[in-house]
Design a protein around this motif. Structure first.
Motif, PDB file in Angstrom:
ATOM      1  N   VAL A  73      18.762  23.934  32.803  1.00  0.00           N
ATOM      2  CA  VAL A  73      17.655  25.121  33.057  1.00  0.00           C
ATOM      3  C   VAL A  73      18.635  26.277  33.779  1.00  0.00           C
ATOM      4  O   VAL A  73      18.169  26.954  34.396  1.00  0.00           O
ATOM      5  N   ASP A  74      19.867  26.487  33.114  1.00  0.00           N
ATOM      6  CA  ASP A  74      20.732  27.557  33.492  1.00  0.00           C
ATOM      7  C   ASP A  74      20.780  27.795  34.916  1.00  0.00           C
ATOM      8  O   ASP A  74      20.730  28.889  35.490  1.00  0.00           O
ATOM      9  N   GLN A  75      21.153  26.608  35.775  1.00  0.00           N
ATOM     10  CA  GLN A  75      21.453  26.705  37.155  1.00  0.00           C
ATOM     11  C   GLN A  75      22.927  26.134  37.413  1.00  0.00           C
ATOM     12  O   GLN A  75      23.537  25.517  36.532  1.00  0.00           O
ATOM     13  N   ARG A  76      23.130  26.392  38.569  1.00  0.00           N
ATOM     14  CA  ARG A  76      24.204  25.499  39.366  1.00  0.00           C
ATOM     15  C   ARG A  76      23.863  24.749  40.606  1.00  0.00           C
ATOM     16  O   ARG A  76      22.818  25.567  41.321  1.00  0.00           O
ATOM     17  N   THR A  77      24.428  23.633  40.999  1.00  0.00           N
ATOM     18  CA  THR A  77      24.142  22.844  42.022  1.00  0.00           C
ATOM     19  C   THR A  77      24.416  23.873  43.331  1.00  0.00           C
ATOM     20  O   THR A  77      25.767  24.688  43.284  1.00  0.00           O
ATOM     21  N   ALA A  78      24.125  23.667  44.538  1.00  0.00           N
ATOM     22  CA  ALA A  78      24.606  24.274  45.642  1.00  0.00           C
ATOM     23  C   ALA A  78      26.079  24.039  45.800  1.00  0.00           C
ATOM     24  O   ALA A  78      26.842  24.983  46.063  1.00  0.00           O
ATOM     25  N   TRP A  79      26.730  22.680  45.568  1.00  0.00           N
ATOM     26  CA  TRP A  79      28.021  22.688  45.856  1.00  0.00           C
ATOM     27  C   TRP A  79      28.929  23.410  44.723  1.00  0.00           C
ATOM     28  O   TRP A  79      29.953  23.460  45.161  1.00  0.00           O
ATOM     29  N   GLU A  80      28.275  23.574  43.639  1.00  0.00           N
ATOM     30  CA  GLU A  80      29.200  24.319  42.594  1.00  0.00           C
ATOM     31  C   GLU A  80      29.415  25.935  43.146  1.00  0.00           C
ATOM     32  O   GLU A  80      30.298  26.387  42.865  1.00  0.00           O
ATOM     33  N   ILE A  81      28.262  26.238  43.644  1.00  0.00           N
ATOM     34  CA  ILE A  81      28.239  27.741  43.993  1.00  0.00           C
ATOM     35  C   ILE A  81      28.984  27.836  45.136  1.00  0.00           C
ATOM     36  O   ILE A  81      29.899  28.791  45.414  1.00  0.00           O
ATOM     37  N   LEU A  82      28.867  26.911  46.159  1.00  0.00           N
ATOM     38  CA  LEU A  82      29.844  27.042  47.529  1.00  0.00           C
ATOM     39  C   LEU A  82      31.025  26.582  47.312  1.00  0.00           C
ATOM     40  O   LEU A  82      32.070  27.121  47.913  1.00  0.00           O
ATOM     41  N   GLY A  83      31.658  26.222  46.133  1.00  0.00           N
ATOM     42  CA  GLY A  83      32.789  25.368  46.007  1.00  0.00           C
ATOM     43  C   GLY A  83      33.344  24.433  46.964  1.00  0.00           C
ATOM     44  O   GLY A  83      34.513  24.285  47.316  1.00  0.00           O
ATOM     45  N   ARG A  84      32.319  23.581  47.423  1.00  0.00           N
ATOM     46  CA  ARG A  84      32.886  22.710  48.273  1.00  0.00           C
ATOM     47  C   ARG A  84      31.904  21.687  48.460  1.00  0.00           C
ATOM     48  O   ARG A  84      30.479  21.670  48.013  1.00  0.00           O
ATOM     49  N   LYS A  85      32.202  20.419  48.926  1.00  0.00           N
ATOM     50  CA  LYS A  85      31.330  19.223  48.968  1.00  0.00           C
ATOM     51  C   LYS A  85      31.648  18.464  50.471  1.00  0.00           C
ATOM     52  O   LYS A  85      32.602  18.847  51.060  1.00  0.00           O
ATOM     53  N   GLY A  86      30.384  17.870  50.950  1.00  0.00           N
ATOM     54  CA  GLY A  86      30.729  17.352  52.278  1.00  0.00           C
ATOM     55  C   GLY A  86      30.892  15.925  51.984  1.00  0.00           C
ATOM     56  O   GLY A  86      31.468  15.474  51.005  1.00  0.00           O
ATOM     57  N   VAL A  87      30.291  15.027  52.786  1.00  0.00           N
ATOM     58  CA  VAL A  87      30.540  13.624  52.548  1.00  0.00           C
ATOM     59  C   VAL A  87      29.218  12.837  52.027  1.00  0.00           C
ATOM     60  O   VAL A  87      28.287  13.148  52.704  1.00  0.00           O
ATOM     61  N   LYS A  88      29.369  12.175  51.001  1.00  0.00           N
ATOM     62  CA  LYS A  88      27.996  11.875  50.628  1.00  0.00           C
ATOM     63  C   LYS A  88      27.736  10.676  51.209  1.00  0.00           C
ATOM     64  O   LYS A  88      27.716   9.358  50.697  1.00  0.00           O
ATOM     65  N   ASP A  89      27.212  10.686  52.491  1.00  0.00           N
ATOM     66  CA  ASP A  89      26.614   9.487  53.224  1.00  0.00           C
ATOM     67  C   ASP A  89      25.024   9.725  53.474  1.00  0.00           C
ATOM     68  O   ASP A  89      24.511   8.858  54.307  1.00  0.00           O
ATOM     69  N   GLY A  90      24.380  10.538  52.988  1.00  0.00           N
ATOM     70  CA  GLY A  90      22.979  10.880  53.172  1.00  0.00           C
ATOM     71  C   GLY A  90      22.546  11.840  54.322  1.00  0.00           C
ATOM     72  O   GLY A  90      21.294  12.021  54.450  1.00  0.00           O
ATOM     73  N   GLN A  91      23.524  11.954  55.110  1.00  0.00           N
ATOM     74  CA  GLN A  91      23.266  12.943  56.279  1.00  0.00           C
ATOM     75  C   GLN A  91      22.922  14.237  55.780  1.00  0.00           C
ATOM     76  O   GLN A  91      22.587  15.338  56.375  1.00  0.00           O
ATOM     77  N   GLY A  92      23.810  14.663  54.558  1.00  0.00           N
ATOM     78  CA  GLY A  92      23.605  16.099  54.082  1.00  0.00           C
ATOM     79  C   GLY A  92      24.750  16.845  54.774  1.00  0.00           C
ATOM     80  O   GLY A  92      25.336  16.651  55.838  1.00  0.00           O
ATOM     81  N   TYR A  93      25.164  18.106  54.020  1.00  0.00           N
ATOM     82  CA  TYR A  93      26.281  18.835  54.416  1.00  0.00           C
ATOM     83  C   TYR A  93      25.656  20.125  54.854  1.00  0.00           C
ATOM     84  O   TYR A  93      25.222  21.059  54.422  1.00  0.00           O
ATOM     85  N   MET A  94      25.218  19.753  56.189  1.00  0.00           N
ATOM     86  CA  MET A  94      24.575  21.061  56.911  1.00  0.00           C
ATOM     87  C   MET A  94      25.206  21.584  58.348  1.00  0.00           C
ATOM     88  O   MET A  94      25.838  20.819  58.982  1.00  0.00           O
ATOM     89  N   ASP A  95      24.865  22.637  58.829  1.00  0.00           N
ATOM     90  CA  ASP A  95      25.201  23.025  60.019  1.00  0.00           C
ATOM     91  C   ASP A  95      24.457  22.496  60.900  1.00  0.00           C
ATOM     92  O   ASP A  95      24.817  22.417  62.239  1.00  0.00           O
ATOM     93  N   GLN A  96      23.125  22.346  60.830  1.00  0.00           N
ATOM     94  CA  GLN A  96      22.310  21.353  62.012  1.00  0.00           C
ATOM     95  C   GLN A  96      21.390  20.580  61.202  1.00  0.00           C
ATOM     96  O   GLN A  96      20.927  20.761  59.992  1.00  0.00           O
ATOM     97  N   GLN A  97      20.637  19.783  62.209  1.00  0.00           N
ATOM     98  CA  GLN A  97      19.679  18.707  61.546  1.00  0.00           C
ATOM     99  C   GLN A  97      18.380  19.637  61.306  1.00  0.00           C
ATOM    100  O   GLN A  97      18.103  20.576  61.924  1.00  0.00           O
ATOM    101  N   PRO A  98      17.580  19.000  60.407  1.00  0.00           N
ATOM    102  CA  PRO A  98      16.350  19.910  60.099  1.00  0.00           C
ATOM    103  C   PRO A  98      15.485  20.020  61.284  1.00  0.00           C
ATOM    104  O   PRO A  98      15.346  19.243  62.212  1.00  0.00           O
ATOM    105  N   ALA A  99      14.829  21.108  61.330  1.00  0.00           N
ATOM    106  CA  ALA A  99      13.860  21.238  62.494  1.00  0.00           C
ATOM    107  C   ALA A  99      12.814  20.041  62.496  1.00  0.00           C
ATOM    108  O   ALA A  99      12.359  19.541  61.620  1.00  0.00           O
ATOM    109  N   GLY A 100      12.409  19.635  63.893  1.00  0.00           N
ATOM    110  CA  GLY A 100      11.705  18.646  64.073  1.00  0.00           C
ATOM    111  C   GLY A 100      12.055  17.149  63.632  1.00  0.00           C
ATOM    112  O   GLY A 100      11.248  16.355  63.515  1.00  0.00           O
ATOM    113  N   MET A 101      13.378  16.986  63.427  1.00  0.00           N
ATOM    114  CA  MET A 101      13.911  15.931  63.260  1.00  0.00           C
ATOM    115  C   MET A 101      13.941  14.978  64.321  1.00  0.00           C
ATOM    116  O   MET A 101      14.306  15.183  65.519  1.00  0.00           O
TER     117      MET A 101
END
Length: 253
Positions: free
Chosen positions: A216-244
């Motif tokens: 669908v002529d897109q790229r994933t976030a990690w392709e755009i950012l040029g980096r990946k986090g640790v694939k443990d289910g926590q997500g590569y984020m600066d902070q936890q989602p609001a209301g967690m």
């Protein structure tokens, strides 16, 4: 190859994107103009069909067109890859689902999953939903993986591989913002008082999301950012989602 953990799925299923037949089909889909080309040329919007699938109770052929409103069912050892508008889908074997119509014929409003597993990439636009027996995800433009486990009383797994998703399961709600895989369980029964609980990243790969994005002529976030986090289910984020909820700070192992 990205690290991946399997629960009830096979290596062959998860590595579907490596098949020569799919690579050829994906290249042909792109070369012929993607979804816009399929509409203009009155071609099928099926990128690849392997094995047996049914649409509205009738056997699906690779030449057919899948429309919003259709009931889709895949058989054993089958996979189905197709595109509707700005949304691409990979449907794994033994899946039952409905793609409900949005404001136009070629817009999906709801992916309603009864059983099975689907990886999907959604273009930006109005909020759409993925609904399983135990959770609801509000999609704004993202790549996700969803699986329903009938043998676990239809407990449902959802990974926000990238993007922003409004998650809910019974009375539990949170907003998931992820650049690299944040995962949840929609529980069939409360777990430590919660119906929405953290999960590991299971049964899907970076590469399959990348291929679905390309359709669908897109790229994933990690392709755009040029980096990946640790694939443990926590997500590569600066902070936890609001209301967690505090119980969701660390994924279950």
């Amino acid at each position: 190859m990205s690290q991946h953990t399997l629960e009830g799925r096979t290596e062959k299923e998860v590595l579907w994107f490596q098949r020569r037949s799919f690579l050829q089909a994906a290249a042909a889909w792109t070369a012929m103009g993607g979804f816009g080309g399929a509409i203009a040329q009155q071609r099928s919007n099926i990128v690849e069909l392997r094995g047996d699938a049914m649409v509205n109770g009738q056997r699906l052929t690779p030449q057919q067109y899948i429309q919003t409103g259709d009931n889709i069912e895949t058989g054993p050892d089958s996979t189905l890859t197709f595109v509707v508008g700005t949304t691409s889908f990979l449907v794994r074997q033994n899946t039952r689902m409905v793609v409900e119509r949005g404001p136009t014929l070629n817009a999906v409003s709801v992916l309603r999953m009864l059983t099975g597993a689907v990886a999907s990439v959604w273009g930006r636009g109005q909020t759409r939903q993925i609904i399983t027996p135990t959770l609801t995800a509000g999609i704004r433009g993202t790549g996700v993986y969803t699986e329903v486990f009938p043998e676990q009383s239809y407990r449902s797994y959802f990974c926000n591989c990238y993007g922003t998703v409004d998650m809910s399961a019974s009375g539990d709600r949170t907003v998931s913002r992820s650049d690299y895989h944040q995962s949840f369980w929609g529980e069939a029964e409360p777990k430590n008082g919660r119906m929405l609980t953290p999960a590991r990243a299971i049964n899907h790969t970076d590469e399959e999301l990348e291929f679905l994005a390309k359709l669908v002529d897109q790229r994933t976030a990690w392709e755009i950012l040029g980096r990946k986090g640790v694939k443990d289910g926590q997500g590569y984020m600066d902070q936890q989602p609001a209301g967690m909820h505090p119980a969701m700070q660390a994924p279950q192992r």
